[in-house]
Write an enzyme that holds these catalytic residues in place. Structure first.
Site, mmCIF file in Angstrom:
data_model
loop_
_atom_site.group_PDB
_atom_site.id
_atom_site.type_symbol
_atom_site.label_atom_id
_atom_site.label_comp_id
_atom_site.label_asym_id
_atom_site.label_seq_id
_atom_site.Cartn_x
_atom_site.Cartn_y
_atom_site.Cartn_z
ATOM 1 N N CYS A 148 1.265 -4.229 8.829
ATOM 2 C CA CYS A 148 -0.127 -4.641 9.015
ATOM 3 C C CYS A 148 -0.521 -5.621 7.895
ATOM 4 O O CYS A 148 0.207 -5.820 6.928
ATOM 5 C CB CYS A 148 -1.052 -3.419 9.029
ATOM 6 S SG CYS A 148 -1.410 -2.742 7.393
ATOM 7 N N CYS A 156 -0.689 -4.138 4.293
ATOM 8 C CA CYS A 156 0.638 -3.951 3.693
ATOM 9 C C CYS A 156 1.247 -5.297 3.291
ATOM 10 O O CYS A 156 1.886 -5.406 2.239
ATOM 11 C CB CYS A 156 1.561 -3.211 4.652
ATOM 12 S SG CYS A 156 1.163 -1.458 4.801
ATOM 13 N N GLU A 194 4.773 1.699 4.572
ATOM 14 C CA GLU A 194 5.231 0.674 3.627
ATOM 15 C C GLU A 194 4.538 0.824 2.278
ATOM 16 O O GLU A 194 5.161 0.748 1.222
ATOM 17 C CB GLU A 194 4.948 -0.739 4.166
ATOM 18 C CG GLU A 194 5.559 -1.029 5.518
ATOM 19 C CD GLU A 194 4.591 -0.782 6.658
ATOM 20 O OE1 GLU A 194 4.031 0.333 6.748
ATOM 21 O OE2 GLU A 194 4.392 -1.702 7.464
ATOM 22 N N CYS A 222 -0.327 3.483 5.188
ATOM 23 C CA CYS A 222 0.868 3.103 5.937
ATOM 24 C C CYS A 222 2.144 3.481 5.185
ATOM 25 O O CYS A 222 2.155 3.589 3.960
ATOM 26 C CB CYS A 222 0.892 1.596 6.162
ATOM 27 S SG CYS A 222 -0.490 0.957 7.087
ATOM 28 N N ASN A 236 3.893 7.105 7.217
ATOM 29 C CA ASN A 236 2.441 6.976 7.336
ATOM 30 C C ASN A 236 1.794 8.353 7.176
ATOM 31 O O ASN A 236 2.331 9.368 7.623
ATOM 32 C CB ASN A 236 2.028 6.284 8.642
ATOM 33 C CG ASN A 236 2.574 6.947 9.886
ATOM 34 O OD1 ASN A 236 3.673 7.484 9.883
ATOM 35 N ND2 ASN A 236 1.792 6.897 10.960
ATOM 36 N N ILE A 237 0.662 8.352 6.494
ATOM 37 C CA ILE A 237 -0.057 9.589 6.211
ATOM 38 C C ILE A 237 -1.504 9.387 6.661
ATOM 39 O O ILE A 237 -2.249 8.632 6.029
ATOM 40 C CB ILE A 237 0.009 9.940 4.707
ATOM 41 C CG1 ILE A 237 1.478 10.069 4.269
ATOM 42 C CG2 ILE A 237 -0.770 11.223 4.431
ATOM 43 C CD1 ILE A 237 1.684 10.178 2.771
ATOM 44 N N GLU A 238 -1.840 10.021 7.786
ATOM 45 C CA GLU A 238 -3.175 9.825 8.356
ATOM 46 C C GLU A 238 -4.180 10.806 7.771
ATOM 47 O O GLU A 238 -3.820 11.756 7.059
ATOM 48 C CB GLU A 238 -3.100 9.971 9.888
ATOM 49 C CG GLU A 238 -2.260 8.884 10.522
ATOM 50 C CD GLU A 238 -2.214 8.977 12.045
ATOM 51 O OE1 GLU A 238 -2.554 10.031 12.611
ATOM 52 O OE2 GLU A 238 -1.814 7.969 12.651
HETATM 53 ZN ZN LIG Z 1 0.187 -1.244 6.808
#
Ligand SMILES: [Zn+2]
Length: 132
Positions: free
Chosen positions: A86, A89, A55, A53, A42-44
């Site tokens: 989520c 995804c 995935e 996300c 994940n890359i915020e």
């Molecule tokens: Zn997701």
């Protein structure tokens, strides 16, 4: 492929997560037909909706590398129960995966479960519904 090998690759990817805001690190690993494994974390972003996300990072990386056939995906986080993808995804998986594609979900306590995309996303919106 043994699901644990794919889960281990997802755990490695989790270490690369950029999650300074949530501190919730996620890793994913995607096995494609050629045998190659694409990983994602994940890359915020400070602008939260710009976050991606793990995935989707793995799936988009594979797509950007020309991959078209996907065998199975693993997603891992340090969560109380095996982490589940989520809705966004799941929708992306629906665009590229077969209904029978297996998604392995795990946590760091060795709890895991595996479901097909069809089980994760029944009655999905898809390209067939765009036909008039
Ligand atoms: Zn997701």
């Amino acid at each position: 492929m043994k699901d644990q090998l794919l889960i281990n690759k997802a755990i490695e990817a989790m270490d690369l997560a950029y999650a300074p805001y949530s501190k919730f690190r996620v890793g994913a690993a995607l096995l494609v037909k050629s045998g190659k494994i694409y990983t994602g974390c994940n890359i915020e972003n400070a602008a939260y909706p710009a976050t991606c996300c793990a995935e989707r990072v793995a799936i988009f990386s594979a797509i950007a590398s020309g991959e078209k056939e996907f065998i199975e995906l693993a997603v891992v986080a340090d969560s109380p129960e095996p982490i589940t993808p989520c809705g966004i995804c799941r929708q992306v998986m629906g665009e590229f995966f077969e209904k029978e594609t297996i998604i392995h979900m795990a946590n760091m306590k060795s709890n895991k479960m595996s479901l097909t995309l069809q089980e994760l996303l029944p009655f999905s919106f898809n390209s067939k519904q765009l036909n008039k």
